[in-house]
Design a protein around this motif. Sequence first.
Motif, PDB file in Angstrom:
ATOM      1  N   THR A   8       0.828  -1.207   0.000  1.00  0.00           N
ATOM      2  CA  THR A   8       0.000   0.000   0.000  1.00  0.00           C
ATOM      3  C   THR A   8       0.859   1.252   0.000  1.00  0.00           C
ATOM      4  OG1 THR A   8      -1.963   0.984   1.034  1.00  0.00           O
ATOM      5  CG2 THR A   8      -0.267   0.177   2.550  1.00  0.00           C
ATOM      6  N   ASP A   9       0.280   2.343  -0.475  1.00  0.00           N
ATOM      7  CA  ASP A   9       0.932   3.654  -0.404  1.00  0.00           C
ATOM      8  C   ASP A   9       2.327   3.658  -1.029  1.00  0.00           C
ATOM      9  OD1 ASP A   9      -1.072   3.337   2.051  1.00  0.00           O
ATOM     10  OD2 ASP A   9      -0.977   5.449   1.504  1.00  0.00           O
ATOM     11  N   LEU A  10       2.344   3.303  -2.306  1.00  0.00           N
ATOM     12  CA  LEU A  10       3.617   3.304  -3.046  1.00  0.00           C
ATOM     13  C   LEU A  10       4.086   4.735  -3.330  1.00  0.00           C
ATOM     14  CD1 LEU A  10       2.373   0.493  -5.354  1.00  0.00           C
ATOM     15  CD2 LEU A  10       4.429   0.258  -3.981  1.00  0.00           C
ATOM     16  N   HIS A  11       3.118   5.630  -3.590  1.00  0.00           N
ATOM     17  CA  HIS A  11       3.421   7.055  -3.810  1.00  0.00           C
ATOM     18  C   HIS A  11       4.477   7.290  -4.892  1.00  0.00           C
ATOM     19  CE1 HIS A  11       1.048   9.184  -0.637  1.00  0.00           C
ATOM     20  NE2 HIS A  11       0.985   7.947  -0.162  1.00  0.00           N
ATOM     21  N   PHE A  12       4.344   6.593  -6.029  1.00  0.00           N
ATOM     22  CA  PHE A  12       5.292   6.856  -7.134  1.00  0.00           C
ATOM     23  C   PHE A  12       5.245   8.339  -7.493  1.00  0.00           C
ATOM     24  CE2 PHE A  12       5.770   2.327  -7.616  1.00  0.00           C
ATOM     25  CZ  PHE A  12       7.054   2.219  -8.146  1.00  0.00           C
ATOM     26  N   GLY A  39      -4.214   1.311  -2.729  1.00  0.00           N
ATOM     27  CA  GLY A  39      -4.281   2.735  -3.034  1.00  0.00           C
ATOM     28  C   GLY A  39      -3.042   3.559  -2.758  1.00  0.00           C
ATOM     29  N   ASP A  40      -3.132   4.837  -3.175  1.00  0.00           N
ATOM     30  CA  ASP A  40      -1.977   5.737  -3.211  1.00  0.00           C
ATOM     31  C   ASP A  40      -0.831   5.099  -3.994  1.00  0.00           C
ATOM     32  OD1 ASP A  40      -3.485   7.573  -1.809  1.00  0.00           O
ATOM     33  OD2 ASP A  40      -2.189   7.654  -0.044  1.00  0.00           O
ATOM     34  N   LEU A  41      -1.172   4.671  -5.203  1.00  0.00           N
ATOM     35  CA  LEU A  41      -0.152   4.155  -6.117  1.00  0.00           C
ATOM     36  C   LEU A  41       0.803   5.282  -6.504  1.00  0.00           C
ATOM     37  CD1 LEU A  41      -2.599   2.132  -6.477  1.00  0.00           C
ATOM     38  CD2 LEU A  41      -1.773   1.809  -8.801  1.00  0.00           C
ATOM     39  N   ASN A  70      -6.574   8.321  -1.931  1.00  0.00           N
ATOM     40  CA  ASN A  70      -6.811   9.766  -2.111  1.00  0.00           C
ATOM     41  C   ASN A  70      -5.760  10.423  -2.989  1.00  0.00           C
ATOM     42  OD1 ASN A  70      -5.378   9.064   0.391  1.00  0.00           O
ATOM     43  ND2 ASN A  70      -5.122  11.272   0.665  1.00  0.00           N
ATOM     44  N   HIS A  71      -4.533   9.909  -2.981  1.00  0.00           N
ATOM     45  CA  HIS A  71      -3.491  10.503  -3.821  1.00  0.00           C
ATOM     46  C   HIS A  71      -3.619  10.100  -5.294  1.00  0.00           C
ATOM     47  CE1 HIS A  71      -0.682  12.698  -1.163  1.00  0.00           C
ATOM     48  NE2 HIS A  71      -1.272  11.973  -0.228  1.00  0.00           N
ATOM     49  N   ASP A  72      -4.536   9.221  -5.610  1.00  0.00           N
ATOM     50  CA  ASP A  72      -4.718   8.811  -6.998  1.00  0.00           C
ATOM     51  C   ASP A  72      -5.751   9.661  -7.727  1.00  0.00           C
ATOM     52  OD1 ASP A  72      -2.796   6.750  -6.791  1.00  0.00           O
ATOM     53  OD2 ASP A  72      -4.259   5.519  -5.716  1.00  0.00           O
ATOM     54  N   ALA A 149      -9.701  -1.661   1.635  1.00  0.00           N
ATOM     55  CA  ALA A 149     -10.046  -0.238   1.572  1.00  0.00           C
ATOM     56  C   ALA A 149      -8.759   0.574   1.695  1.00  0.00           C
ATOM     57  CB  ALA A 149     -10.992   0.128   2.707  1.00  0.00           C
ATOM     58  N   HIS A 150      -8.718   1.739   1.075  1.00  0.00           N
ATOM     59  CA  HIS A 150      -7.530   2.583   1.286  1.00  0.00           C
ATOM     60  C   HIS A 150      -7.534   3.189   2.689  1.00  0.00           C
ATOM     61  CE1 HIS A 150      -4.168   5.160   0.682  1.00  0.00           C
ATOM     62  NE2 HIS A 150      -4.884   6.219   0.995  1.00  0.00           N
ATOM     63  N   HIS A 151      -8.618   3.855   3.044  1.00  0.00           N
ATOM     64  CA  HIS A 151      -8.695   4.516   4.349  1.00  0.00           C
ATOM     65  C   HIS A 151      -9.020   3.499   5.445  1.00  0.00           C
ATOM     66  CE1 HIS A 151      -9.141   7.924   1.582  1.00  0.00           C
ATOM     67  NE2 HIS A 151      -8.686   8.682   2.567  1.00  0.00           N
ATOM     68  N   GLY A 185      -4.636   0.985   4.307  1.00  0.00           N
ATOM     69  CA  GLY A 185      -3.344   1.682   4.298  1.00  0.00           C
ATOM     70  C   GLY A 185      -3.562   3.113   4.759  1.00  0.00           C
ATOM     71  N   HIS A 186      -3.064   4.060   4.002  1.00  0.00           N
ATOM     72  CA  HIS A 186      -3.310   5.492   4.164  1.00  0.00           C
ATOM     73  C   HIS A 186      -2.573   6.131   5.337  1.00  0.00           C
ATOM     74  CE1 HIS A 186      -5.305   9.335   3.800  1.00  0.00           C
ATOM     75  NE2 HIS A 186      -5.758   9.251   5.027  1.00  0.00           N
ATOM     76  N   LEU A 187      -2.521   5.469   6.496  1.00  0.00           N
ATOM     77  CA  LEU A 187      -1.917   6.111   7.675  1.00  0.00           C
ATOM     78  C   LEU A 187      -0.390   6.097   7.608  1.00  0.00           C
ATOM     79  CD1 LEU A 187      -4.235   4.694  10.505  1.00  0.00           C
ATOM     80  CD2 LEU A 187      -4.382   6.921   9.349  1.00  0.00           C
ATOM     81  N   HIS A 188       0.169   5.255   6.727  1.00  0.00           N
ATOM     82  CA  HIS A 188       1.627   5.067   6.670  1.00  0.00           C
ATOM     83  C   HIS A 188       2.132   4.634   8.039  1.00  0.00           C
ATOM     84  CE1 HIS A 188       2.214   7.796   2.874  1.00  0.00           C
ATOM     85  NE2 HIS A 188       1.068   7.136   2.852  1.00  0.00           N
ATOM     86  N   HIS A 189       1.391   3.733   8.641  1.00  0.00           N
ATOM     87  CA  HIS A 189       1.668   3.305  10.016  1.00  0.00           C
ATOM     88  C   HIS A 189       1.158   1.876  10.161  1.00  0.00           C
ATOM     89  CE1 HIS A 189       2.060   3.789  14.395  1.00  0.00           C
ATOM     90  NE2 HIS A 189       0.900   3.173  14.501  1.00  0.00           N
TER      91      HIS A 189
HETATM   92 FE   LIG Z   1      -0.509   7.391   1.348  1.00  0.00          FE
END
Ligand SMILES: [Fe+2]
Length: 269
Positions: A8-12, A39-41, A70-72, A149-151, A185-189
């Motif tokens: 999750t949360d790859l943030h390319f 999510g947050d690819l 959300n970042h997508d 889910a992302h969130h 994912g989403h929380l980066h935690h």
């Molecule tokens: Fe993220």
Amino acid sequence: MTRLLHLTDLHFGLHRVELVEPLRAAILANQPDLVVVSGDLTHRARAGQFRAAMQFLNGLGLPLMIIPGNHDMPLFNPFARFLSPFGRYRRAVGRDLTPQVALGAVRLFGVNTADPQQWRGGVARKEEIERVCQAVRAGPDGGLNILVAHHPFAEPPGFERGETAGAQIATEKLAAAGLNVILSGHLHHWTVGLGIDATSVRPVLHIQTGTALCSRIGEKNHGFAVIDASVGQIAVTPWVIDEARTVFAPQARVAFQGVDGLWQRVALA
Ligand SMILES: [Fe+2]
Ligand SMILES: [Fe+2]
């Protein structure tokens, strides 16, 4: 036993370039049956960022299940954000924002919690939750039902921000329908098994995985989760970056057992 790999949360676009190859190697070493990407690819939903993310994911040569974060959605282009928030995602990833996958008795249901009306927060949409509840109720009985889910649908200590509108009521409905696990994912935690310990059991097992690659200042414990799942049994192994060696390494496995519809933590043999 089904092996899921939760990424999750790859943030390319705002990612740690030096971790891409070690990540690829660690994913392939685990030989998962399915890579679940919650999510947050991308960091800013730019076409080139989606290209890089999909090049990485398709290059794994493994079955994929992907939902948006959300970042997508474009942030700085109001026309794109409100008229076609998932246009770029759909062109790059595919049309389906709420995929479902069945691997024998293990069934996964994707929902799209990304909300163009909110900057960071998300929403558990009633109609999507209702659709998942119906699918879970329709059976077959005795399966393991997982929401992706992302969130997050439950917030760990220090993150109580009410980030996902409708998450609490959605979780109650899903649990009543027979849903067993929520991946987010989403929380980066990292939080594995929120609310479940030696004395406390829960009907829904929440597995919240940290960011795989985001390079924002302060990010740490980059990694992914390996989830060995069968009906009533789940073992989660976080794979976390060893910064000194720039390799992803397995951490202590955490195991859960479902008894009478409630998850409890179990000691590993
Ligand atoms: Fe993220
Ligand atoms: Fe996010």
